[in-house]
Design an enzyme around this catalytic site. Structure first.
Site, PDB file in Angstrom:
ATOM      1  N   ASP A  13     -24.876 -17.771  11.091  1.00  0.00           N
ATOM      2  CA  ASP A  13     -24.064 -18.216  12.233  1.00  0.00           C
ATOM      3  C   ASP A  13     -24.986 -18.832  13.278  1.00  0.00           C
ATOM      4  O   ASP A  13     -26.190 -18.554  13.291  1.00  0.00           O
ATOM      5  CB  ASP A  13     -23.291 -17.046  12.855  1.00  0.00           C
ATOM      6  N   SER A  14     -24.406 -19.646  14.142  1.00  0.00           N
ATOM      7  CA  SER A  14     -25.195 -20.234  15.220  1.00  0.00           C
ATOM      8  C   SER A  14     -25.759 -19.140  16.125  1.00  0.00           C
ATOM      9  O   SER A  14     -26.760 -19.360  16.806  1.00  0.00           O
ATOM     10  CB  SER A  14     -24.321 -21.187  16.040  1.00  0.00           C
ATOM     11  N   CYS A  76     -20.059 -19.582  10.552  1.00  0.00           N
ATOM     12  CA  CYS A  76     -19.796 -20.371  11.761  1.00  0.00           C
ATOM     13  C   CYS A  76     -18.783 -21.483  11.451  1.00  0.00           C
ATOM     14  O   CYS A  76     -19.007 -22.296  10.544  1.00  0.00           O
ATOM     15  CB  CYS A  76     -21.117 -20.980  12.222  1.00  0.00           C
ATOM     16  N   GLU A 161     -20.348 -14.983  25.436  1.00  0.00           N
ATOM     17  CA  GLU A 161     -21.813 -14.878  25.430  1.00  0.00           C
ATOM     18  C   GLU A 161     -22.339 -14.302  26.756  1.00  0.00           C
ATOM     19  O   GLU A 161     -23.366 -13.649  26.785  1.00  0.00           O
ATOM     20  CB  GLU A 161     -22.447 -16.261  25.211  1.00  0.00           C
ATOM     21  N   CYS A 195     -12.853 -19.687  15.476  1.00  0.00           N
ATOM     22  CA  CYS A 195     -14.208 -19.509  15.998  1.00  0.00           C
ATOM     23  C   CYS A 195     -14.552 -18.035  15.906  1.00  0.00           C
ATOM     24  O   CYS A 195     -13.726 -17.166  16.229  1.00  0.00           O
ATOM     25  CB  CYS A 195     -14.291 -19.982  17.448  1.00  0.00           C
ATOM     26  N   HIS A 197     -16.282 -16.168  17.702  1.00  0.00           N
ATOM     27  CA  HIS A 197     -16.325 -15.383  18.948  1.00  0.00           C
ATOM     28  C   HIS A 197     -14.950 -14.880  19.380  1.00  0.00           C
ATOM     29  O   HIS A 197     -14.863 -13.952  20.178  1.00  0.00           O
ATOM     30  CB  HIS A 197     -16.882 -16.228  20.095  1.00  0.00           C
TER      31      HIS A 197
HETATM   32  N1  DGL Z   1     -19.989 -19.525  15.848  1.00  0.00           N
HETATM   33  C1  DGL Z   1     -19.394 -20.746  16.337  1.00  0.00           C
HETATM   34  C2  DGL Z   1     -18.079 -21.017  15.611  1.00  0.00           C
HETATM   35  O1  DGL Z   1     -17.594 -20.200  14.891  1.00  0.00           O
HETATM   36  C3  DGL Z   1     -19.181 -20.742  17.814  1.00  0.00           C
HETATM   37  C4  DGL Z   1     -20.421 -20.592  18.642  1.00  0.00           C
HETATM   38  C5  DGL Z   1     -21.169 -21.861  18.946  1.00  0.00           C
HETATM   39  O2  DGL Z   1     -20.608 -22.780  19.586  1.00  0.00           O
HETATM   40  O3  DGL Z   1     -22.322 -21.911  18.562  1.00  0.00           O
HETATM   41  O4  DGL Z   1     -17.525 -22.065  15.772  1.00  0.00           O
END
Ligand code: DGL
Length: 277
Positions: A13-14, A76, A161, A195, A197
């Site tokens: 993931d990012s 992600c 975050e 997403c 998050h």
């Molecule tokens: N994990 C990213 C997603 O699922 C969101 C977080 C980011 O923007 O890096 O889209």
């Protein structure tokens, strides 16, 4: 360090968000070993260009391959939307014909028909995921008659975050984006949280979405889809090491920050390690 001969399943993931997906995967498939890689130093990906997300994601996939993974899940949505197809079609054949990279968008879209009774679906996601149009395109492949509308929610990831997701500022943005989504189609009966998050915002999302609307959160969907994939790909499944749920966590940023965030996203104490890419 996991034994080099082992082949854990890589979860990328990012940043922290993919931990919500990892949690469900581990719950459903506790027998496998995993490596989680969060590219926190370069997150968020949601506002970055196609080229940048692709370049970063490919680098992380290569890293996980070099750590023994035969199978990598892009947990992600933004990477799944902007990088997965290029990696699968252009890079994987050159890197290795047997290694596999899977994303989170297809498994979510293929089952949306189970939830939506009237075929009116709303997507909430980062600016990048929404601009890619990946969700509407994929949903139409499985359910051509479905109506899909989308809403980019660029403030939602920063709210999470920055640990503001239980505060009033979060109410403002969540209400604003949900009103905007619903104004695009008043018949929506299913909303996809596109997403990683957004599960952390679920209480506030429920506060502003009418109760008759089903909310699809991805963790469990991805876990079930992975279990099914491993059943159908026994050669790959045999290679995945089963050391009783050994999980290693790597971050491209500070491990202390990652460990703290993991309490929130993963609900337990972990000890991550720093990795340079
Ligand atoms: N994990 C990213 C997603 O699922 C969101 C977080 C980011 O923007 O890096 O889209």
């Amino acid at each position: 360090m996991l034994d080099n001969k082992k082949s854990p399943i890589g979860i990328f993931d990012s940043g922290y968000g993919g931990l919500t997906v990892l949690e469900e995967i581990v719950k459903h498939l506790p027998q496998y070993d995993y490596i989680y890689l969060g590219d926190n130093a370069r997150a968020p990906y949601g506002t970055r260009s196609f080229e940048t997300v692709y370049e970063y994601t490919l680098q992380c996939v290569r890293q996980l391959f070099s750590m023994g993974c035969e199978l990598v899940i892009l947990a992600c949505n933004t990477s799944s939307a902007k990088a997965l197809r290029s990696i699968q079609q252009n890079d994987l054949p050159l890197i290795s014909p047997i290694k596999r990279v899977l994303g989170v968008i297809r498994p979510t879209t293929e089952i949306v028909g189970k939830y939506s009774k009237n075929g009116h679906v709303g997507i909430l996601g980062t600016a990048g995921t929404i601009a890619s149009n990946s969700y509407p395109i994929e949903i139409k492949k499985f359910f051509p008659h479905f109506e899909v509308v989308q809403e980019a929610c660029p403030m939602w990831v920063p709210l999470v975050e920055n640990n503001e997701f239980n505060n009033e500022g979060a109410d403002y943005y969540i209400q604003k984006n949900i009103i905007s989504l619903l104004s695009k189609d008043k018949d929506i009966d299913t909303v996809i949280l596109g997403c990683t998050h957004y599960p952390l915002l679920i209480n506030k999302i429920k506060k502003y979405l009418p109760p008759h609307i089903s909310i699809l959160s991805q963790g469990e969907i991805i876990a079930n889809s992975l279990a099914d994939y491993l059943k159908r790909h026994s050669d790959l499944e045999k290679k995945c090491s089963k050391g009783g749920g050994d999980i290693e966590f790597y971050t491209t940023d500070a491990p202390d920050n990652f460990n703290n965030a993991a309490l929130l996203f993963y609900g337990r104490v972990i000890k991550s390690m720093h990795i340079n890419l």
